[in-house]
Scaffold this active site. Structure first.
Site, PDB file in Angstrom:
ATOM      1  N   GLU A   1      -2.681  -9.092 -61.650  1.00 39.00           N
ATOM      2  CA  GLU A   1      -3.259 -10.519 -61.673  1.00 39.00           C
ATOM      3  C   GLU A   1      -3.321 -11.071 -63.082  1.00 39.00           C
ATOM      4  OE1 GLU A   1      -7.166 -10.255 -59.824  1.00 39.00           O
ATOM      5  OE2 GLU A   1      -6.183  -9.684 -57.989  1.00 39.00           O
TER       6      GLU A   1
ATOM      7  N   HIS B   1      -7.699 -14.347 -55.529  1.00 41.85           N
ATOM      8  CA  HIS B   1      -8.920 -13.432 -55.975  1.00 41.85           C
ATOM      9  C   HIS B   1     -10.260 -14.410 -55.828  1.00 41.85           C
ATOM     10  CE1 HIS B   1     -10.349  -9.835 -58.147  1.00 41.85           C
ATOM     11  NE2 HIS B   1     -11.384 -10.397 -57.599  1.00 41.85           N
TER      12      HIS B   1
END
Length: 528
Positions: free
Chosen positions: A263, A281
Site C-alpha cells: 500500500e 484501506h
C-alpha cells in the site's frame, strides 16, 4: 516538569486538547512523521509520540529518542512501529484496538453486500447509460453461512451483525473458547471445515507469520465453488495472485478487498478481475472512528505519562488508573527486592521466583513481576525498565516464575523474591506498611525489619562478640556516618546479617577492612 508529547501525524484537534487538559505539553506537527530525518532530529525532546500510519517508528528513530517513554498508535495496526526495538529501549507501545472496531466491522458487512450484489460494477454500468439488468444477477445473504477467520473484537461485531441478517456464522480462531463462541452465537470450527462450509469468508485476524497467506492456492482449493471472500483486516493475509486466478476461473464467486500486500496499491493483480470490489484501506475511515481513536490514544498516553496507568499496551502489562496509586508502593517494593537480590548475587542467574502472599496476591502481579525483574537486572543493564526487563531476562535464559497465596503469616501483604543460581538459592522478602513505605522483613531466611536508603552496607557474618564494635570503628575512622543499623540472626552463634544505612559512599579500603574481620563472610555496598 510537564511531560512533552509530539503528534507527528494528522490527528483530530480534540486529541491536542485532551493532552493539554491532562497536564501534558503538546506539539502538533502533522507532517513531520513523513520526514524521517526531521523526526529523528527532534524526537529526543519528547516523552510521548502519538502517531497514525504515516509515521514509521524505526530502530533509528528510537535510537534518537532518549526521553521517549510511550508511543501511541491511533488505530489498531502497529506494523509501522518496531516493537522489539521499542521494548529493548524501554518504550511502551500502545494502540487503540476498540476505537474503530465498529467502523471496520460495518465496512466488512458493507463490502459483503457490495460484492454479493455487484453494486460498484452495476453503478458504473448504469451511470454509463447501459441498463444491463440481466448482467448483474446477485446472491442473497439470508440463510447463507458466513465464515469468520478471526473472532476477536471486530470479528465478534461482524458475527453479531450477520446473525441479525439471519446468516449462520461459523468461526476459526485458536483463541476463541467454546463458552465465548456460545455467548456470541457462533459455531467454532477448524480452518478446513470453515473453508468447506462457508458461502462468504471474511478475515479479521492480525498479520503474523502464522496468518500470512492464510488464504493461498491450497486454501482456495478447499473453498466451496463460487464462495465469496472479504478482507478488511490486513494485506498479506491473502495470496493475491492465487485469488486472481480463482476469480478468473470462477472458483471464487467474488472478492471484496480493502487491504493490499503493498500500500498504497497503485498496481495489483486483483485490479480488473471479474467481480472484485476494491477500496483504499477504508476500514477505519469514518469521522466517528477517526475522532474515537484520536481521543482514546490521547487519554491513554496522558494517563500513563501523568498517572502511570497503562492500557492497551502491546509490550507491558496493563495498569488501570484506579489501581495505579494502590499498586505504586508495591511496584517500588518489588523493584527494591529485585535490586537488593541482584546487587547481592555474584554468580550467573538461572531463574527468578516471586511469591505474593495476602492482599498483594490479588493485585496486578504481572506488573509487579516486571518491576522485580527490572530491579534484578538493573545492576547489570542500567537501561532496563519494566517494559524491557521480561524480554531481556528471556533473552538471557532466565526463567521467571510467580506464585500467589492467601495470607498465612502476620503480614497482610508479603512479597518474597528468590534468585536461583547454579550454586544456590537466595531470597529476600518485604512488605508495605500502612504508611506506604516498603520494608525488608527477611533476608536469606533471617528475620529483620529495615527500610532501604540510598546507600546501604550489607554484611553476612558469624554471630560472635566483637563484630559490631569493629564495624563501627572502621566506619567511624573512614568518616562514614551511620543513619540506621539493623541486625538479624538465625540463632545464637549462627549466621547473622547486618544491614546498615550510611550517609554517602564507603571508601574501598574501609570495605576491605570490614571484609577482613574474622567473623565476616560477605560485604556489599548497595545503592537504591
Amino acid at each position: 516538569m510537564a511531560p512533552k508529547v509530539l503528534i507527528s501525524d494528522k490527528l483530530s484537534a480534540a486529541a491536542v486538547e485532551i493532552f493539554k487538559e491532562r497536564g501534558c505539553e503538546v506539539d502538533f506537527l502533522p507532517d513531520v512523521g513523513k520526514d524521517k530525518e526531521k523526526l529523528a532530529e527532534i524526537i529526543g525532546q519528547y516523552d510521548g509520540l502519538a502517531i497514525r500510519s504515516a509515521t514509521k517508528v524505526t530502530e533509528k528513530i528510537l535510537a534518537a529518542a532518549d526521553n521517549l517513554k510511550v508511543v501511541g498508535r491511533a488505530g489498531i495496526g502497529v506494523d509501522n512501529v518496531d516493537i522489539p526495538a521499542a521494548t529493548a529501549k524501554g518504550v511502551i507501545v500502545m494502540n487503540t484496538p476498540f476505537g474503530n472496531a465498529i467502523t471496520t466491522a460495518e465496512h466488512a458487512v458493507a463490502m459483503m453486500f457490495a460484492v454479493a450484489r455487484q453494486i460498484p460494477a452495476a453503478d458504473a454500468s448504469t451511470q454509463a447509460g447501459k441498463w444491463e439488468k440481466s448482467k448483474f444477477m446477485g446472491t442473497e445473504i439470508t440463510s447463507k453461512t458466513l465464515g469468520l477467520i478471526g473472532c476477536g473484537n471486530i470479528g465478534s461485531i461482524v458475527a453479531d451483525r450477520a446473525i441479525g441478517l439471519k446468516m449462520r456464522v461459523i468461526a476459526f480462531d485458536p483463541f476463541l473458547s467454546e463458552e465465548r463462541a456460545q455467548d456470541i452465537g457462533v459455531e467454532k470450527v477448524d480452518l478446513d471445515t470453515l473453508l468447506a462450509r462457508a458461502d462468504f469468508i471474511t478475515l479479521h485476524t492480525p498479520l503474523t507469520d502464522k496468518t500470512r497467506n492464510i488464504i493461498d492456492a491450497s486454501a482456495i482449493e478447499k473453498m466451496k465453488h463460487g464462495a465469496y471472500l472479504i478482507n478488511c483486516a490486513r494485506g498479506g493475509l491473502v495470496d493475491e495472485v492465487a485469488l486472481r486466478a480463482a476469480l478468473d476461473s470462477g472458483k471464487v464467486g467474488g472478492a471484496a478487498i480493502d487491504v493490499f500486500a503493498e500500500e498504497p496499491a497503485k498496481e495489483n493483480p486483483l485490479f480488473g478481475a471479474p467481480n472484485v470490489v476494491c477500496t483504499p484501506h477504508l476500514g477505519a475511515s469514518t469521522s466517528e472512528a477517526q475522532e474515537n481513536v484520536a481521543l482514546q490514544v490521547a487519554e491513554q498516553m496522558a494517563d500513563y505519562l501523568i498517572k502511570g496507568a497503562v492500557s492497551n499496551a502491546l509490550n507491558m502489562p496493563s495498569i488501570t488508573a484506579e489501581e495505579a496509586p494502590k499498586l505504586t508502593p508495591f511496584v517500588k517494593l518489588a523493584e527494591l527486592l529485585g535490586s537488593f537480590a541482584g546487587q547481592a548475587t555474584e554468580t550467573a542467574i538461572k531463574g527468578i521466583r516471586i511469591e505474593y502472599e495476602g492482599d498483594v496476591a490479588e493485585m496486578n502481579v504481572k506488573a509487579l513481576t516486571a518491576a522485580a525483574v527490572t530491579g534484578v537486572l538493573q545492576p547489570l543493564l542500567q537501561t532496563v525498565n519494566m517494559v524491557s526487563a521480561p524480554v531481556m531476562a528471556k533473552e538471557r535464559g532466565i526463567t521467571i516464575e510467580d506464585i500467589r497465596r492467601e495470607q498465612h503469616g502476620v503480614y497482610e501483604n508479603y512479597i518474597r523474591l528468590t534468585i536461583i543460581t547454579e550454586r544456590q538459592e537466595r531470597s529476600v522478602a518485604g512488605t508495605v506498611f500502612s504508611d506506604g513505605k516498603p520494608r525488608i522483613i527477611q533476608i536469606k531466611g533471617i528475620n529483620m525489619e529495615a527500610e532501604l536508603g540510598a546507600n546501604m552496607l550489607y554484611v553476612t557474618n558469624d554471630d560472635k562478640p566483637g563484630f559490631i564494635g569493629q564495624l563501627g570503628s572502621i566506619l567511624g575512622e573512614a568518616g562514614v556516618n551511620i543513619a540506621t543499623f539493623n541486625l538479624g540472626r538465625k540463632a545464637e552463634g549462627e549466621q547473622a546479617i547486618c544491614l546498615v544505612e550510611v550517609d554517602g559512599e564507603i571508601p574501598a579500603d574501609a570495605l576491605e577492612k570490614i571484609a577482613a574481620i574474622g567473623q565476616v563472610n560477605q560485604v556489599k555496598q548497595l545503592h537504591f
